[in-house]
Design an enzyme around this catalytic site. Sequence first.
Site, PDB file in Angstrom:
ATOM      1  N   LYS A  22       1.842  14.148 -24.438  1.00 24.62           N
ATOM      2  CA  LYS A  22       2.961  15.100 -24.324  1.00 24.62           C
ATOM      3  C   LYS A  22       4.079  14.480 -23.490  1.00 24.62           C
ATOM      4  O   LYS A  22       5.244  14.495 -23.885  1.00 24.62           O
ATOM      5  CB  LYS A  22       2.484  16.384 -23.663  1.00 24.62           C
ATOM      6  CG  LYS A  22       3.610  17.299 -23.181  1.00 24.62           C
ATOM      7  CD  LYS A  22       3.135  18.562 -22.529  1.00 24.62           C
ATOM      8  CE  LYS A  22       2.791  18.450 -21.086  1.00 24.62           C
ATOM      9  NZ  LYS A  22       3.925  18.461 -20.146  1.00 24.62           N
ATOM     10  N   ASN A  23       3.714  13.899 -22.342  1.00 27.76           N
ATOM     11  CA  ASN A  23       4.754  13.441 -21.405  1.00 27.76           C
ATOM     12  C   ASN A  23       5.406  12.142 -21.834  1.00 27.76           C
ATOM     13  O   ASN A  23       6.447  11.778 -21.308  1.00 27.76           O
ATOM     14  CB  ASN A  23       4.184  13.351 -19.988  1.00 27.76           C
ATOM     15  CG  ASN A  23       3.903  14.743 -19.439  1.00 27.76           C
ATOM     16  OD1 ASN A  23       4.333  15.740 -20.028  1.00 27.76           O
ATOM     17  ND2 ASN A  23       3.163  14.820 -18.355  1.00 27.76           N
ATOM     18  N   CYS A 118       9.693  25.770 -11.113  1.00 26.67           N
ATOM     19  CA  CYS A 118       8.590  26.289 -11.942  1.00 26.67           C
ATOM     20  C   CYS A 118       7.469  26.667 -10.976  1.00 26.67           C
ATOM     21  O   CYS A 118       7.589  26.504  -9.764  1.00 26.67           O
ATOM     22  CB  CYS A 118       8.146  25.251 -12.963  1.00 26.67           C
ATOM     23  SG  CYS A 118       7.150  23.955 -12.252  1.00 26.67           S
ATOM     24  N   ARG A 123      11.063  21.510  -7.975  1.00 26.49           N
ATOM     25  CA  ARG A 123      11.380  20.561  -9.038  1.00 26.49           C
ATOM     26  C   ARG A 123      12.877  20.211  -9.098  1.00 26.49           C
ATOM     27  O   ARG A 123      13.541  20.395 -10.084  1.00 26.49           O
ATOM     28  CB  ARG A 123      10.912  21.067 -10.395  1.00 26.49           C
ATOM     29  CG  ARG A 123       9.513  21.598 -10.474  1.00 26.49           C
ATOM     30  CD  ARG A 123       8.429  20.549 -10.338  1.00 26.49           C
ATOM     31  NE  ARG A 123       8.379  19.586 -11.400  1.00 26.49           N
ATOM     32  CZ  ARG A 123       7.762  19.780 -12.583  1.00 26.49           C
ATOM     33  NH1 ARG A 123       7.211  20.929 -12.839  1.00 26.49           N
ATOM     34  NH2 ARG A 123       7.754  18.833 -13.499  1.00 26.49           N
ATOM     35  N   ASP A 309      -1.644  15.481 -12.320  1.00 26.83           N
ATOM     36  CA  ASP A 309      -1.913  16.341 -13.487  1.00 26.83           C
ATOM     37  C   ASP A 309      -3.409  16.484 -13.778  1.00 26.83           C
ATOM     38  O   ASP A 309      -3.779  17.241 -14.667  1.00 26.83           O
ATOM     39  CB  ASP A 309      -1.206  15.791 -14.732  1.00 26.83           C
ATOM     40  CG  ASP A 309       0.291  15.905 -14.603  1.00 26.83           C
ATOM     41  OD1 ASP A 309       0.997  15.295 -15.423  1.00 26.83           O
ATOM     42  OD2 ASP A 309       0.760  16.585 -13.673  1.00 26.83           O
ATOM     43  N   ARG A 401       1.139  24.686 -24.148  1.00 22.78           N
ATOM     44  CA  ARG A 401       2.220  23.734 -23.876  1.00 22.78           C
ATOM     45  C   ARG A 401       1.706  22.305 -23.910  1.00 22.78           C
ATOM     46  O   ARG A 401       2.438  21.381 -24.228  1.00 22.78           O
ATOM     47  CB  ARG A 401       2.825  24.007 -22.490  1.00 22.78           C
ATOM     48  CG  ARG A 401       3.474  25.338 -22.354  1.00 22.78           C
ATOM     49  CD  ARG A 401       4.255  25.425 -21.080  1.00 22.78           C
ATOM     50  NE  ARG A 401       5.202  24.309 -20.991  1.00 22.78           N
ATOM     51  CZ  ARG A 401       6.091  24.180 -20.004  1.00 22.78           C
ATOM     52  NH1 ARG A 401       6.145  25.078 -19.047  1.00 22.78           N
ATOM     53  NH2 ARG A 401       6.924  23.162 -19.968  1.00 22.78           N
TER      54      ARG A 401
HETATM   55  C1  EPZ Z   1       6.544  14.405 -14.744  1.00 20.87           C
HETATM   56  O1  EPZ Z   1       7.301  15.442 -14.139  1.00 20.87           O
HETATM   57  C2  EPZ Z   1       5.546  15.102 -15.647  1.00 20.87           C
HETATM   58  N1  EPZ Z   1       6.252  15.858 -16.670  1.00 20.87           N
HETATM   59  C3  EPZ Z   1       4.655  16.035 -14.827  1.00 20.87           C
HETATM   60  O2  EPZ Z   1       3.693  16.589 -15.699  1.00 20.87           O
HETATM   61  C4  EPZ Z   1       3.940  15.207 -13.763  1.00 20.87           C
HETATM   62  O3  EPZ Z   1       3.166  16.069 -12.944  1.00 20.87           O
HETATM   63  C5  EPZ Z   1       4.969  14.470 -12.895  1.00 20.87           C
HETATM   64  O4  EPZ Z   1       5.826  13.651 -13.747  1.00 20.87           O
HETATM   65  C6  EPZ Z   1       4.309  13.558 -11.869  1.00 20.87           C
HETATM   66  O5  EPZ Z   1       3.493  12.634 -12.508  1.00 20.87           O
HETATM   67  C7  EPZ Z   1       6.768  15.197 -17.737  1.00 20.87           C
HETATM   68  O6  EPZ Z   1       6.668  13.984 -17.844  1.00 20.87           O
HETATM   69  C8  EPZ Z   1       7.466  16.031 -18.754  1.00 20.87           C
HETATM   70  P1  EPZ Z   1       8.577  13.663 -10.829  1.00 20.87           P
HETATM   71  P2  EPZ Z   1       8.640  15.068 -13.285  1.00 20.87           P
HETATM   72  O7  EPZ Z   1      10.041  13.575 -10.980  1.00 20.87           O
HETATM   73  O8  EPZ Z   1       9.286  13.884 -13.866  1.00 20.87           O
HETATM   74  C9  EPZ Z   1      10.256  15.261  -6.713  1.00 20.87           C
HETATM   75  C10 EPZ Z   1       2.434  18.272 -16.712  1.00 20.87           C
HETATM   76  O9  EPZ Z   1       1.531  18.986 -16.255  1.00 20.87           O
HETATM   77  N2  EPZ Z   1      11.592  15.086  -7.316  1.00 20.87           N
HETATM   78  O10 EPZ Z   1       7.759  12.397 -10.889  1.00 20.87           O
HETATM   79  O11 EPZ Z   1       9.424  16.310 -13.134  1.00 20.87           O
HETATM   80  C11 EPZ Z   1       9.467  16.361  -7.377  1.00 20.87           C
HETATM   81  O12 EPZ Z   1       9.799  17.621  -6.816  1.00 20.87           O
HETATM   82  C12 EPZ Z   1       3.686  18.021 -15.903  1.00 20.87           C
HETATM   83  O13 EPZ Z   1       2.383  17.677 -17.818  1.00 20.87           O
HETATM   84  C13 EPZ Z   1      12.724  15.226  -6.520  1.00 20.87           C
HETATM   85  O14 EPZ Z   1      12.627  15.520  -5.323  1.00 20.87           O
HETATM   86  O15 EPZ Z   1       7.982  14.684 -11.888  1.00 20.87           O
HETATM   87  C14 EPZ Z   1       8.038  15.973  -7.102  1.00 20.87           C
HETATM   88  O16 EPZ Z   1       7.694  16.409  -5.790  1.00 20.87           O
HETATM   89  C15 EPZ Z   1       3.689  18.814 -14.614  1.00 20.87           C
HETATM   90  N3  EPZ Z   1      13.952  15.041  -7.070  1.00 20.87           N
HETATM   91  C16 EPZ Z   1       8.082  14.442  -7.111  1.00 20.87           C
HETATM   92  O17 EPZ Z   1       9.467  14.091  -6.970  1.00 20.87           O
HETATM   93  C17 EPZ Z   1      14.103  14.698  -8.400  1.00 20.87           C
HETATM   94  O18 EPZ Z   1      15.248  14.512  -8.842  1.00 20.87           O
HETATM   95  C18 EPZ Z   1       7.574  13.824  -8.405  1.00 20.87           C
HETATM   96  O19 EPZ Z   1       8.260  14.454  -9.468  1.00 20.87           O
HETATM   97  C19 EPZ Z   1      12.953  14.560  -9.194  1.00 20.87           C
HETATM   98  C20 EPZ Z   1      11.696  14.745  -8.624  1.00 20.87           C
END
Ligand code: EPZ
Length: 423
Positions: A22-23, A118, A123, A309, A401
């Site tokens: 998915k991701n 969410c 996020r 995840d 999802r």
């Molecule tokens: C991706 O989300 C995945 N989603 C998530 O999977 C996964 O948990 C996550 O990466 C971590 O591996 C998809 O790929 C669609 P991040 P993403 O940016 O990109 C902070 C699932 O269950 N952050 O790596 O949104 C954020 O708050 C989903 O399939 C900022 O502060 O995750 C988090 O604490 C859930 N500012 C950390 O970084 C930003 O601009 C990691 O988030 C972006 C992120």
Amino acid sequence: MDSIVVTGGNALKGRIPIAGAKNACLTLMPATLLSEEPLTLTNAPRLSDIRTMTTLLQSLGAEVQGLQEGQVLAMSSHALDNHTADYDIVRKMRASILVLGPLLARDGHAVVSLPGGCAIGARPVDLHLRALEAMGAELDLRDGYVHAKAPSGGLRGGTVDFPLVSVGATENALMAATLAKGTTVINNAAREPEIVDLAECLRKMGAQIEGDGTPTITVEGVDRLGGATHRVVTDRIELGTYMLAPAICGGEVECLGGEIRLLEAFCEKLDEAGISVEETDDGLKVARRNGRVKAVDVTTEPFPGFPTDLQAQMMALLCTAEGKSVLEEKIFENRFMHAPELMRMGAQIDVHGGTATVSGVDKLKGAPVMATDLRASVSLILAGLAAEGETVVSRVYHLDRGYEHVVRKLSGVGAQIERVSGS
Ligand code: EPZ
């Protein structure tokens, strides 16, 4: 709303096919916006998030056709007639922000709704925006939207220094950099297999990318990208989820398409807990070594660390392990919502901030429980497989999802599980 009813106690035996990630698919699909040529994805998962991304791309004027019951996505965006990603679509799926970089790189302007938070956390998308500004983008946040403009000559190569690892921000930066003029260096880049899969697809389209899978990615911008056909990488989170099924209720299951390289840290923890993982010609065969699972400590980290995840699913396993396990959730600020639901089944879990301490019990008891987010929903199903009696998991739209055919896949290896349509 539908529910899933699980009657625990059956040991599992057989083979489970693992779908495309998915991701990975959610970042490969927006990549079609970077080129006027067709981009075709095979091994695409059939999930509601993919349908949401399809709707978003179509709203921008891209053509997206689901062939072979949705396993093949034939896309083409030769004539985009809209550069605004509306809130009513973006709020349903945060990954919608991934159209921002491609739109900006291709046509120099975009208006994308801020995704909002969410259940698992605020996020924010500040790192996405910082990366695009490093390539010369001018961003104006107003009315809940990002109004983005590239410099008159288009995005310019630059240095992107991420203060923390972000999968999505790395993906947005990588896609934008492929068409930026000059060289872009992304430091502290995410290293997930989904990032490597995106880079491989972009290279097939003509992008010049090095270092994907390492903390430093270097991109030489090109004038235009062509089309490609790309197979979506196996979903390592679905893989890890189903590897935990025989671990939690006994038996032996072969997860087809699984590879240890996608989940090394997770497999090490399974080994420590007394679960055997054997690489076969077709995937990964998983079984308990002997008797009860042992308690292990888990800390979630960016890849190659233990995936956040899979934290909820691992917690379900540790609820019946011998001893006390400490789980530290270091990626998201509110990702223990499955704990109170597991406690309704008799689990003993103590949550303090980002740390959950699980004291293993001999047996869980089936109970009505509620899914709160995608990965929490499947951790409750796993717990139900091991529990005495019947577990009814409500709000399974969360499940749809990220997991296709859960009931079919688990009943196919002997689980007593059915989906009951709700009002
Ligand atoms: C991706 O989300 C995945 N989603 C998530 O999977 C996964 O948990 C996550 O990466 C971590 O591996 C998809 O790929 C669609 P991040 P993403 O940016 O990109 C902070 C699932 O269950 N952050 O790596 O949104 C954020 O708050 C989903 O399939 C900022 O502060 O995750 C988090 O604490 C859930 N500012 C950390 O970084 C930003 O601009 C990691 O988030 C972006 C992120």
